[in-house]
Write a protein that holds these residues in place. Structure first.
Motif, PDB file in Angstrom:
ATOM      1  N   ASP A  38       0.927  -1.231  -0.190  1.00  0.00           N
ATOM      2  CA  ASP A  38       0.113   0.162  -0.007  1.00  0.00           C
ATOM      3  C   ASP A  38       0.967   1.392   0.026  1.00  0.00           C
ATOM      4  OD1 ASP A  38      -2.282  -1.515   0.344  1.00  0.00           O
ATOM      5  OD2 ASP A  38      -2.390  -1.586   2.288  1.00  0.00           O
ATOM      6  N   MET A  39       2.088   1.015   0.177  1.00  0.00           N
ATOM      7  CA  MET A  39       2.985   2.100   0.407  1.00  0.00           C
ATOM      8  C   MET A  39       3.432   2.676  -1.065  1.00  0.00           C
ATOM      9  SD  MET A  39       2.852   2.572   3.582  1.00  0.00           S
ATOM     10  CE  MET A  39       4.106   3.610   4.455  1.00  0.00           C
ATOM     11  N   VAL A  40       2.501   3.456  -1.811  1.00  0.00           N
ATOM     12  CA  VAL A  40       3.002   3.619  -3.069  1.00  0.00           C
ATOM     13  C   VAL A  40       3.320   5.157  -3.334  1.00  0.00           C
ATOM     14  CG1 VAL A  40       1.346   1.914  -4.041  1.00  0.00           C
ATOM     15  CG2 VAL A  40       0.422   4.244  -3.401  1.00  0.00           C
ATOM     16  N   PRO A 136      12.739   8.498  -5.123  1.00  0.00           N
ATOM     17  CA  PRO A 136      12.852   9.094  -6.318  1.00  0.00           C
ATOM     18  C   PRO A 136      13.291  10.456  -6.234  1.00  0.00           C
ATOM     19  CG  PRO A 136      10.665   7.928  -5.919  1.00  0.00           C
ATOM     20  CD  PRO A 136      11.483   7.962  -4.646  1.00  0.00           C
ATOM     21  N   HIS A 137      13.086  11.184  -5.110  1.00  0.00           N
ATOM     22  CA  HIS A 137      13.598  12.706  -5.026  1.00  0.00           C
ATOM     23  C   HIS A 137      15.136  12.620  -4.922  1.00  0.00           C
ATOM     24  CE1 HIS A 137      13.171  10.727  -1.135  1.00  0.00           C
ATOM     25  NE2 HIS A 137      14.220  11.444  -0.655  1.00  0.00           N
ATOM     26  N   PRO A 155       7.515  -0.114  -3.844  1.00  0.00           N
ATOM     27  CA  PRO A 155       6.062   0.211  -4.211  1.00  0.00           C
ATOM     28  C   PRO A 155       6.120   1.658  -4.240  1.00  0.00           C
ATOM     29  CG  PRO A 155       5.438  -1.314  -2.659  1.00  0.00           C
ATOM     30  CD  PRO A 155       7.094  -1.204  -2.773  1.00  0.00           C
ATOM     31  N   TRP A 156       6.930   2.489  -3.635  1.00  0.00           N
ATOM     32  CA  TRP A 156       6.633   3.771  -3.804  1.00  0.00           C
ATOM     33  C   TRP A 156       7.660   4.802  -4.692  1.00  0.00           C
ATOM     34  CZ3 TRP A 156       8.466   1.483   0.503  1.00  0.00           C
ATOM     35  CH2 TRP A 156       9.664   1.429   0.710  1.00  0.00           C
ATOM     36  N   ASN A 157       8.306   3.947  -5.669  1.00  0.00           N
ATOM     37  CA  ASN A 157       9.140   4.438  -6.537  1.00  0.00           C
ATOM     38  C   ASN A 157       8.634   3.592  -7.954  1.00  0.00           C
ATOM     39  OD1 ASN A 157      10.691   1.948  -6.601  1.00  0.00           O
ATOM     40  ND2 ASN A 157      12.154   2.544  -5.259  1.00  0.00           N
ATOM     41  N   ARG A 158       7.749   2.761  -7.902  1.00  0.00           N
ATOM     42  CA  ARG A 158       7.399   2.044  -9.255  1.00  0.00           C
ATOM     43  C   ARG A 158       6.941   3.179 -10.624  1.00  0.00           C
ATOM     44  NH1 ARG A 158       3.159  -1.050  -7.338  1.00  0.00           N
ATOM     45  NH2 ARG A 158       4.513  -2.604  -6.798  1.00  0.00           N
TER      46      ARG A 158
END
Length: 190
Positions: A38-40, A136-137, A155-158
């Motif tokens: 869920d941590m997108v 990503p930052h 998931p947070w950098n997909r």
């Protein structure tokens, strides 16, 4: 000739922060269970209990000292990188977490010296030949600035992985050889 500089992030790159923070969140707020998948996004306010603020989620005293290694290969591969390259640990940290992060490093990777440990949120201001990170930052400015990057997939950098086509490393197994191959075309291979 100088050794190539490799900057390596800590959280969710060499250790497992989000999974541990989720564990504590789910113990404290069982009515608002979180799942890693869920941590997108970095902004997780929509996923948490109203009382689980950023400070609560990441601010549990001692959290950064109890993190698990990213995987079973990370220590040996980091040792190899430290021997071959100019290795820096570059991690974002709140003032109260700096000591916890340093203690974690010394517990798991005592070959990392204090002069190799840098706390910094704006990693693009530093000089390095390769950045290994999950954020990503951090990856995007380095990549757009013409520097080599390796993305640790989560998931947070997909979305950014798909958009930018970052080289990825989902396990630290064979990391030194992979990095050698990446730096060889630049004449930076050791």
């Amino acid at each position: 000739m100088r050794k190539p500089i490799i900057a390596v992030d800590m959280d969710d790159t060499i250790c497992q922060l989000v999974k541990r923070a989720i564990y504590h969140n789910n113990k404290s707020f069982p009515t608002h269970l979180l799942h890693y998948e869920d941590m997108v996004d970095w902004d997780t306010t929509h996923l948490r209990h109203p009382d689980s603020t950023h400070e609560v989620f990441y601010g549990r005293p001692g959290l950064f000292e109890e993190l698990e290694l990213y995987d079973e290969y990370v220590v040996e591969e980091m040792r190899k990188l430290n021997d071959a390259y100019d290795l820096l640990i570059v991690t974002a940290a709140e003032p109260k977490t700096v000591l916890e992060k340093w203690k974690w490093l010394q517990m798991h990777m005592p070959f990392i010296k204090l002069e190799q440990f840098i706390t910094c949120k704006r990693k693009n201001l530093l000089t390095f030949d390769l950045l290994i990170d999950d954020g990503p930052h951090n990856l995007i400015p380095a990549f757009e600035g013409g520097r080599k990057v390796i993305c640790i997939p989560h998931p947070w950098n997909r979305q950014q992985r798909e958009q930018y086509g970052f080289p990825q490393m989902s396990s630290w197994k064979g990391a030194k050889l992979y990095i050698d191959e990446m730096l060889l075309p630049l004449g930076l291979h050791i």
